[in-house]
Design a protein around this motif. Structure first.
Motif, PDB file in Angstrom:
ATOM      1  N   TYR A 713      26.970  16.764  24.019  1.00 31.30           N
ATOM      2  CA  TYR A 713      26.730  17.398  25.244  1.00 31.30           C
ATOM      3  C   TYR A 713      27.209  16.174  26.410  1.00 31.30           C
ATOM      4  CZ  TYR A 713      23.608  19.991  22.359  1.00 31.30           C
ATOM      5  OH  TYR A 713      22.930  20.885  21.446  1.00 31.30           O
ATOM      6  N   LYS A 714      28.201  16.840  27.200  1.00 27.13           N
ATOM      7  CA  LYS A 714      28.679  16.001  28.278  1.00 27.13           C
ATOM      8  C   LYS A 714      27.327  15.497  29.392  1.00 27.13           C
ATOM      9  CE  LYS A 714      33.370  18.045  28.140  1.00 27.13           C
ATOM     10  NZ  LYS A 714      34.363  18.780  28.467  1.00 27.13           N
ATOM     11  N   GLY A 715      27.714  14.724  30.188  1.00 29.32           N
ATOM     12  CA  GLY A 715      26.721  14.147  31.191  1.00 29.32           C
ATOM     13  C   GLY A 715      26.729  12.844  31.344  1.00 29.32           C
ATOM     14  N   THR A 716      26.085  12.404  32.419  1.00 24.82           N
ATOM     15  CA  THR A 716      25.965  11.027  32.808  1.00 24.82           C
ATOM     16  C   THR A 716      24.451  10.531  32.880  1.00 24.82           C
ATOM     17  OG1 THR A 716      25.440  11.593  35.145  1.00 24.82           O
ATOM     18  CG2 THR A 716      27.602  11.249  34.512  1.00 24.82           C
ATOM     19  N   GLY A 717      23.506  11.262  32.518  1.00 24.22           N
ATOM     20  CA  GLY A 717      22.137  11.113  32.340  1.00 24.22           C
ATOM     21  C   GLY A 717      21.483  10.732  33.629  1.00 24.22           C
ATOM     22  N   ILE A 718      21.945  11.172  34.862  1.00 19.22           N
ATOM     23  CA  ILE A 718      21.298  11.149  36.117  1.00 19.22           C
ATOM     24  C   ILE A 718      20.500  12.381  36.520  1.00 19.22           C
ATOM     25  CG2 ILE A 718      21.637  10.098  38.289  1.00 19.22           C
ATOM     26  CD1 ILE A 718      23.865   8.338  37.258  1.00 19.22           C
ATOM     27  N   GLY A 719      20.967  13.363  36.048  1.00 22.90           N
ATOM     28  CA  GLY A 719      20.631  14.729  36.591  1.00 22.90           C
ATOM     29  C   GLY A 719      19.056  14.808  36.686  1.00 22.90           C
ATOM     30  N   LEU A 720      18.440  14.475  35.659  1.00 20.06           N
ATOM     31  CA  LEU A 720      16.819  14.736  35.665  1.00 20.06           C
ATOM     32  C   LEU A 720      16.260  13.569  36.600  1.00 20.06           C
ATOM     33  CD1 LEU A 720      15.914  15.945  32.238  1.00 20.06           C
ATOM     34  CD2 LEU A 720      15.947  17.117  34.406  1.00 20.06           C
ATOM     35  N   ALA A 721      16.732  12.286  36.761  1.00 22.64           N
ATOM     36  CA  ALA A 721      16.360  11.180  37.705  1.00 22.64           C
ATOM     37  C   ALA A 721      16.659  11.946  39.123  1.00 22.64           C
ATOM     38  CB  ALA A 721      17.356   9.980  37.321  1.00 22.64           C
ATOM     39  N   ILE A 722      17.556  12.537  39.350  1.00 21.20           N
ATOM     40  CA  ILE A 722      17.835  13.118  40.816  1.00 21.20           C
ATOM     41  C   ILE A 722      16.607  14.370  40.742  1.00 21.20           C
ATOM     42  CG2 ILE A 722      19.435  14.655  42.405  1.00 21.20           C
ATOM     43  CD1 ILE A 722      21.803  13.200  40.850  1.00 21.20           C
ATOM     44  N   VAL A 723      16.457  14.869  39.868  1.00 28.13           N
ATOM     45  CA  VAL A 723      15.407  16.006  40.165  1.00 28.13           C
ATOM     46  C   VAL A 723      13.968  15.554  40.388  1.00 28.13           C
ATOM     47  CG1 VAL A 723      13.949  17.600  38.793  1.00 28.13           C
ATOM     48  CG2 VAL A 723      16.522  17.824  38.554  1.00 28.13           C
ATOM     49  N   LYS A 724      13.736  14.262  39.530  1.00 29.29           N
ATOM     50  CA  LYS A 724      12.251  13.723  39.825  1.00 29.29           C
ATOM     51  C   LYS A 724      12.375  13.077  41.283  1.00 29.29           C
ATOM     52  CE  LYS A 724       9.123  10.550  37.819  1.00 29.29           C
ATOM     53  NZ  LYS A 724       8.604   9.625  37.008  1.00 29.29           N
ATOM     54  N   LYS A 725      13.480  12.476  41.789  1.00 32.93           N
ATOM     55  CA  LYS A 725      13.600  11.861  42.912  1.00 32.93           C
ATOM     56  C   LYS A 725      13.321  13.003  44.093  1.00 32.93           C
ATOM     57  CE  LYS A 725      13.936   8.050  45.347  1.00 32.93           C
ATOM     58  NZ  LYS A 725      12.975   6.924  45.402  1.00 32.93           N
ATOM     59  N   VAL A 726      14.068  14.072  44.015  1.00 31.70           N
ATOM     60  CA  VAL A 726      13.731  15.121  44.962  1.00 31.70           C
ATOM     61  C   VAL A 726      12.289  15.505  44.944  1.00 31.70           C
ATOM     62  CG1 VAL A 726      14.358  17.499  45.340  1.00 31.70           C
ATOM     63  CG2 VAL A 726      16.012  16.021  44.736  1.00 31.70           C
ATOM     64  N   VAL A 727      11.734  15.793  43.915  1.00 30.95           N
ATOM     65  CA  VAL A 727      10.279  15.929  43.979  1.00 30.95           C
ATOM     66  C   VAL A 727       9.406  14.880  44.592  1.00 30.95           C
ATOM     67  CG1 VAL A 727       8.196  16.758  42.185  1.00 30.95           C
ATOM     68  CG2 VAL A 727      10.384  17.476  42.156  1.00 30.95           C
ATOM     69  N   GLU A 728       9.813  13.546  44.422  1.00 33.91           N
ATOM     70  CA  GLU A 728       9.010  12.729  45.155  1.00 33.91           C
ATOM     71  C   GLU A 728       9.259  12.622  46.336  1.00 33.91           C
ATOM     72  OE1 GLU A 728      10.044   9.115  42.836  1.00 33.91           O
ATOM     73  OE2 GLU A 728       8.779   9.612  41.246  1.00 33.91           O
ATOM     74  N   ASN A 729      10.484  12.867  46.966  1.00 34.85           N
ATOM     75  CA  ASN A 729      10.945  12.866  48.167  1.00 34.85           C
ATOM     76  C   ASN A 729       9.733  14.114  49.162  1.00 34.85           C
ATOM     77  OD1 ASN A 729      12.340  10.738  48.250  1.00 34.85           O
ATOM     78  ND2 ASN A 729      14.337  12.384  48.191  1.00 34.85           N
ATOM     79  N   HIS A 730       9.561  15.080  48.207  1.00 33.56           N
ATOM     80  CA  HIS A 730       8.254  16.058  48.851  1.00 33.56           C
ATOM     81  C   HIS A 730       7.021  15.863  48.560  1.00 33.56           C
ATOM     82  CE1 HIS A 730      12.334  18.265  48.774  1.00 33.56           C
ATOM     83  NE2 HIS A 730      11.871  19.444  49.494  1.00 33.56           N
ATOM     84  N   GLN A 731       6.786  14.674  48.048  1.00 32.22           N
ATOM     85  CA  GLN A 731       5.293  14.254  47.717  1.00 32.22           C
ATOM     86  C   GLN A 731       4.833  15.146  46.882  1.00 32.22           C
ATOM     87  OE1 GLN A 731       4.225  11.460  49.495  1.00 32.22           O
ATOM     88  NE2 GLN A 731       6.255  11.620  50.505  1.00 32.22           N
ATOM     89  N   GLY A 732       5.510  15.527  45.745  1.00 31.72           N
ATOM     90  CA  GLY A 732       5.134  16.514  44.782  1.00 31.72           C
ATOM     91  C   GLY A 732       5.150  15.609  43.467  1.00 31.72           C
ATOM     92  N   LEU A 733       5.055  16.430  42.506  1.00 30.93           N
ATOM     93  CA  LEU A 733       4.733  15.943  41.226  1.00 30.93           C
ATOM     94  C   LEU A 733       5.611  16.880  40.028  1.00 30.93           C
ATOM     95  CD1 LEU A 733       3.107  14.266  38.877  1.00 30.93           C
ATOM     96  CD2 LEU A 733       1.406  15.956  38.875  1.00 30.93           C
ATOM     97  N   ILE A 734       5.985  16.551  39.093  1.00 29.60           N
ATOM     98  CA  ILE A 734       7.067  17.247  37.954  1.00 29.60           C
ATOM     99  C   ILE A 734       6.462  16.794  36.682  1.00 29.60           C
ATOM    100  CG2 ILE A 734       8.946  15.780  38.249  1.00 29.60           C
ATOM    101  CD1 ILE A 734      10.710  18.171  37.337  1.00 29.60           C
ATOM    102  N   THR A 735       6.350  17.763  35.767  1.00 30.11           N
ATOM    103  CA  THR A 735       6.059  17.571  34.465  1.00 30.11           C
ATOM    104  C   THR A 735       7.253  18.371  33.663  1.00 30.11           C
ATOM    105  OG1 THR A 735       4.366  19.193  34.243  1.00 30.11           O
ATOM    106  CG2 THR A 735       3.623  17.005  34.942  1.00 30.11           C
ATOM    107  N   ALA A 736       7.314  17.670  32.176  1.00 37.05           N
ATOM    108  CA  ALA A 736       8.172  18.595  31.289  1.00 37.05           C
ATOM    109  C   ALA A 736       7.362  18.464  30.113  1.00 37.05           C
ATOM    110  CB  ALA A 736       9.564  17.576  31.132  1.00 37.05           C
ATOM    111  N   THR A 737       7.344  19.576  29.450  1.00 39.55           N
ATOM    112  CA  THR A 737       6.872  20.017  27.994  1.00 39.55           C
ATOM    113  C   THR A 737       7.961  20.603  27.176  1.00 39.55           C
ATOM    114  OG1 THR A 737       5.846  21.966  28.868  1.00 39.55           O
ATOM    115  CG2 THR A 737       4.505  20.035  28.858  1.00 39.55           C
ATOM    116  N   SER A 738       8.026  20.323  26.032  1.00 39.07           N
ATOM    117  CA  SER A 738       8.817  20.825  25.036  1.00 39.07           C
ATOM    118  C   SER A 738       8.679  20.360  23.692  1.00 39.07           C
ATOM    119  CB  SER A 738      10.382  20.405  25.399  1.00 39.07           C
ATOM    120  OG  SER A 738      11.325  21.036  24.394  1.00 39.07           O
ATOM    121  N   GLU A 739       9.194  21.043  22.701  1.00 41.83           N
ATOM    122  CA  GLU A 739       9.300  20.826  21.253  1.00 41.83           C
ATOM    123  C   GLU A 739      10.717  21.282  20.824  1.00 41.83           C
ATOM    124  OE1 GLU A 739       6.407  22.520  18.818  1.00 41.83           O
ATOM    125  OE2 GLU A 739       4.769  22.068  20.226  1.00 41.83           O
TER     126      GLU A 739
END
Length: 752
Positions: A713-739
Motif C-alpha cells: 500500500y502506497k503512502g507516507t504515514g502522515i494522513g491520519l496524523a493530519i486527521v487527528k491534528k484537524v480534530v484537535e484544532n477544532h477542540q474535538g476528539l477522534i477514536t478508531a475501532t477495528s478488527e
C-alpha cells in the motif's frame, strides 16, 4: 466524674472517708470478666466504652456478671452510648444523662464459676480415696458405654447459635463445608436441616420451652430416613443455652426385596404398600400441620416487626415535627432580631432628634440629658459624650461593662489606658485634630476588654454646634469590628497570595509564548526550505532520470534502477508535500463557520472519482447535516479518511463507505473526556476494508506510522496524523475501532 456521681460520693463521705495518714493502694491484675470468675461484694463498677465493641449477647453476659458482682444497691457506671436495655430487670437508672445505674434486687442468674470439684467432693475424696477411685472407674466406663450407644446425638448451642459442646456422633447430621471453619449450627447443618433447626430454635428462644419436630426427611448413607429434632432450653445457666438432640425414627424408602412367588405374596405386597402409603399420608399431614404452625408463627413475628417499624416511623415523624417547631422558633427569633435592629435604628434617629432639641431648647437641658442617658444605657452599643475640649464626661453602661472599669478611671483622658500602645499616638493626634477643627472623628483601633484581650473597634464622634458654629458637645459611639477585621486580613492575605500566583503564571505564560513564537519562526523557515530547497533537487533528479530513460540506451537492469529512483523521488516529494500540509495546520488562520458537510463530501468524492470508479466503490452520505468547522482543514480530513478507505480496501469486495453526522449532548456520549455540559457534532466514517488490530487504535494517528509495507500500500504515514491534528484544532476528539478483515470505524466529536 459525672456531677451526680460526685454528689453521691459527697452524700456518703462518712462511709468512704479514708484516713489521710493511710496511703491509697491500687491493685492491677489481668481479668477477663466474660470468662474468669467475677469478684464479689463490690460497691462500684466503672465500665466505660467497653460494651460498645461487643455483640448484644456478650453485652448481656457482661451486665449479668456485673449484677452478680455488685452488692445490693451497688452502682454501675457505663459510657455515654451504652445502655442496660438488654437487662432492664437487673439495674435501675440513677442519673440517666451520666449513665449511672444501681443494682436491683431480682432474680439474677448465677455467675460464671471455674470448673472443678466442690469442697464437699474434695472432702469426701480425702476420706476414702481408694474406694472412691475404684467406684468411679467402672461407673464412668459404664456411663460412657450407655451414653455412646443409647443416648441420641446432640449439641449445646449458645444464644448466637454457636456450638459450645458436642454429644455423641453428630457427623450424620452436621459437617464442615469447604472454606473457613465455623461453629455455627446453621452453617454446619446438612442440606434440608437448616430451616428446621432455625425454626425450632426460634420457638425455643421465644417461648423458653422445649419444642420438637418429627418425621424430617434426610439422606443418611444413601438411604432416605426420617429423623426427629428436639430443642430444649437449659435452665440455671448464666447465658441462654439450648440442647439440640437428633433422633432417628425409621427408613422412608427401603430397598425393595425380591417378592415370593404366588398370589398370597402379591396380597402381602399390596397390603404392605398400602400401609406404607397410609404412613406416608399421615406423615405428610403432620408436616402440613407443622408447616401451617410455622407459617402462623412467621406471620405473627412479621406483624410484630411491622408494628415495631410503625412505632419507629411514628417516632421519626414526631422528631420531624419537633424539628419543624424548632425551625419556626428560629424564624421567630430571626424576626425578633430584625425588629430589634429596626428599634435600634429608631433609637439612633431619636438620638439625632434629641441633639437638635438640646441645641434649640437649653432650658430643658437637664431633662433631655436624663432621657439621653436612659436611651444610651438601654442600647447594646458603646456610647460616650465629651465636652468641647475633648474630655470624656459620660459612658453608658455597655462601655463600663466592656472595660470592667469605673467612670472615675476613664473620665477626661483616662481612657488612654485601654487603647493599644501601638494605636495610641495616632488616636491622640486624630482626636486632637477633630477637637481643633470640629471635623468628625472616625478611626479603627484596638480596645482592651475586661478579660484582658484587645478587640478592634470603629470609633466615631460627631460635634454638636450652636448657631455660631462653636462646639457645644461631642457624641460618639464605639462599635466592635474584630471579626470583620480578622476576616478582612484573611481576605487580603488570600488576595495577595492569589495575585502572586497569577503574576507567576502570567510570567510563565509569557515565557511559553516567546518560546512558541520562536518555534513558529523556525517552523516557517523549515517550511520555506522544504517547499523550495528540498523539492528542487527532487525535480532535477526526476527530470534527469527521465531524460536518461528516453535518450540513453540502457540495459533492463539499468532502466529498472532509474525507474525505482524516480519512484523514490516521487515518494520523497509526496512526503514533503504531506509534511507541509501537516505544518500548515498549526500556522493557518482558523475561521470556524457552520458548513454543510454533505456539500463538502461531494467535493472530496469528485476529487477521488477516478479511484472510486476503478475500485467500484459506493459512498453512503445521505445522513449528513451542518457543523461548525474550519472548511479547508475539514476538507483535508475527509479527503484523507475517504482516501484511506479506498486505499486499504479488500481486493475481493467493492469498497462501501458510510458517512453520518448528528448533534448529541455530551452527557449521552460514552467517552468520559467529553464535557457533559456541551453539545457535540458526532461524525461517523465507516468502511468495509481490511481493518487493523485493536492494539493499533492509538498508534495509527502517529506521524510516519505505517501498518503495511510500501510494496502493498502506497503512502507516507502522515494522513491520519493530519486527521487527528484537524480534530484537535477544532477542540474535538477522534477514536478508531477495528478488527482485521472487518473494516475500520472512525468517530469524530466536534463541539457545536
Amino acid at each position: 466524674m459525672p456531677q451526680r456521681l460526685q454528689e453521691f460520693f459527697t452524700k456518703t463521705k462518712d462511709t468512704y472517708q479514708v484516713n489521710k495518714d493511710v496511703r491509697d493502694m491500687c491493685v492491677f491484675a489481668p481479668h477477663n470478666f466474660l470468662k474468669d470468675p467475677p469478684f464479689g461484694r463490690l460497691d462500684f463498677i466503672s465500665c466505660r466504652n467497653v460494651l460498645i465493641y461487643m455483640e448484644p449477647y456478650l453485652q448481656k453476659k457482661a451486665l449479668t456478671t456485673f449484677h452478680y458482682a455488685l452488692k445490693p444497691n451497688g452502682f454501675l457506671l457505663l459510657g455515654k452510648t451504652e445502655t442496660i436495655s438488654l437487662v432492664p430487670d437487673l439495674f435501675a437508672s440513677v442519673a440517666r444523662s451520666d449513665k449511672l445505674f444501681s443494682r436491683k434486687e431480682g432474680p439474677g442468674r448465677s455467675a460464671h464459676l471455674a470448673s472443678g470439684q466442690s469442697e464437699t467432693s474434695l472432702s469426701r475424696a480425702n476420706e476414702n480415696p481408694k474406694l472412691e477411685i475404684g467406684r468411679t472407674d467402672f461407673q464412668k466406663t459404664a456411663d460412657d458405654l450407655i451414653l455412646a450407644r443409647y443416648t441420641p446425638a446432640g449439641v449445646v448451642v449458645d444464644e448466637a447459635l454457636d456450638i459450645v459442646y458436642f454429644r455423641g456422633n453428630t457427623s450424620r447430621y452436621l459437617e464442615q463445608s469447604t472454606g473457613k471453619p465455623t461453629h455455627n449450627l446453621l452453617l454446619l447443618a446438612k442440606y434440608g436441616l437448616t430451616f428446621e433447626l432455625r425454626n425450632l430454635l426460634h420457638k425455643a428462644q421465644k417461648g423458653q420451652v422445649a419444642v420438637s419436630k418429627e418425621n424430617i426427611p434426610l439422606q443418611l448413607d444413601n438411604v432416605s430416613r426420617s429423623i426427629s429434632i428436639e430443642a430444649i432450653p437449659l435452665p440455671t445457666t448464666v447465658d441462654p443455652h439450648y440442647l439440640v438432640l437428633f433422633h432417628e425414627t425409621d427408613t422412608i424408602g427401603h430397598r425393595r426385596s425380591v417378592p415370593p412367588k404366588g398370589g398370597q405374596a402379591k396380597k402381602k405386597d399390596s397390603s404392605a404398600n398400602q400401609d406404607v402409603k397410609d404412613r406416608r399420608i399421615h406423615q405428610l399431614e403432620q408436616e402440613l400441620a407443622q408447616a401451617r404452625d410455622d407459617m402462623r408463627g412467621i406471620t405473627q413475628d412479621q406483624e410484630a416487626a411491622n408494628e415495631a417499624l410503625q412505632s419507629a416511623n411514628e417516632e421519626l415523624l414526631s422528631g420531624n415535627e419537633e424539628l419543624q417547631s424548632l425551625n419556626e422558633e428560629l424564624e421567630t427569633g430571626k424576626e425578633e432580631l430584625q425588629s430589634t435592629y429596626e428599634e435600634l435604628t429608631i433609637v439612633n434617629q431619636e438620638m439625632i432628634s434629641l441633639n437638635e432639641q438640646l441645641i434649640s431648647a437649653r432650658d430643658a437641658e437637664g431633662q433631655a440629658n436624663k432621657r439621653f442617658q436612659f436611651i444610651a444605657d438601654a442600647m447594646p452599643q458603646k456610647v460616650w459624650t465629651a465636652d468641647p475640649g475633648g474630655n470624656i464626661d459620660y459612658y453608658n453602661q455597655t462601655w463600663l461593662a466592656y472595660t470592667g472599669l469605673h467612670f472615675k478611671d476613664l473620665k477626661d483622658w483616662g481612657w488612654k489606658q485601654i487603647i493599644h500602645p501601638e494605636d495610641w499616638e495616632e488616636t491622640k493626634n486624630r482626636w486632637q485634630q477633630s477637637i481643633d477643627t470640629g471635623a468628625d472623628f472616625e478611626m479603627e483601633h484596638r480596645f482592651l476588654n475586661a478579660e484582658g484581650h484587645y478587640k478592634w473597634h470603629l470609633s466615631r464622634g460627631l460635634a454638636q454646634k450652636d448657631a455660631t458654629g462653636a462646639i457645644s458637645l461631642w457624641i460618639g459611639t464605639n462599635t466592635e469590628i474584630d471579626q470583620q477585621k480578622t476576616h478582612q486580613k484573611t481576605l487580603e492575605k488570600a488576595v495577595a497570595e492569589r495575585t502572586h500566583e497569577l503574576q507567576q503564571a502570567n510570567q510563565t505564560l509569557a515565557d511559553k509564548n516567546g518560546e512558541l513564537q520562536q518555534k513558529n519562526k523556525e517552523l516557517e523557515a523549515f517550511t520555506y526550505v522544504s517547499s523550495h530547497d528540498l523539492q528542487e533537487p527532487l525535480r532535477k533528479i526526476q527530470a534527469l532520470s527521465g531524460r536518461i530513460l528516453e535518450k540513453e540506451t540502457l540495459t533492463e537492469r539499468g532502466k529498472d534502477s532509474f525507474q525505482r529512483m524516480q519512484k523514490a523521488a516521487q515518494r520523497m516529494q509526496q512526503l514533503i508535500h504531506d509534511l507541509l500540509a501537516f505544518s500548515h495546520l498549526n500556522a493557518a488562520e482558523r475561521i470556524v463557520e457552520s458548513t454543510d458537510l454533505r456539500l463538502l463530501v461531494e467535493e472530496v468524492a469528485g476529487e477521488l472519482s477516478d479511484t472510486m470508479a476503478e475500485k467500484r466503490a459506493t459512498l453512503d452520505a445521505t445522513e449528513l447535516g451542518s457543523a461548525p468547522i474550519i472548511e479547508f482543514q475539514f476538507r483535508q480530513l475527509l479527503h484523507n479518511l475517504i482516501g484511506n478507505a479506498l486505499k486499504f480496501s479488500n481486493p475481493e469486495v467493492p469498497p462501501h463507505i458510510i458517512l453520518k453526522s448528528r448533534m448529541v449532548p455530551g452527557s449521552q456520549l460514552p467517552n468520559s473526556t467529553l464535557s457533559p455540559e456541551k453539545t457535540y457534532c458526532h461524525i461517523l466514517v465507516e468502511d468495509n476494508g481490511i481493518g487493523f488490530a485493536p492494539q493499533y487504535s492509538e498508534k495509527i494517528f502517529a506521524v510516519f506510522q505505517r501498518l503495511h509495507g510500501r510494496s502493498h500500500y502506497k503512502g507516507t504515514g502522515i494522513g491520519l496524523a493530519i486527521v487527528k491534528k484537524v480534530v484537535e484544532n477544532h477542540q474535538g476528539l477522534i477514536t478508531a475501532t477495528s478488527e482485521p478483515g472487518k473494516g475500520a470505524r472512525f468517530d469524530i466529536y466536534i463541539p457545536a
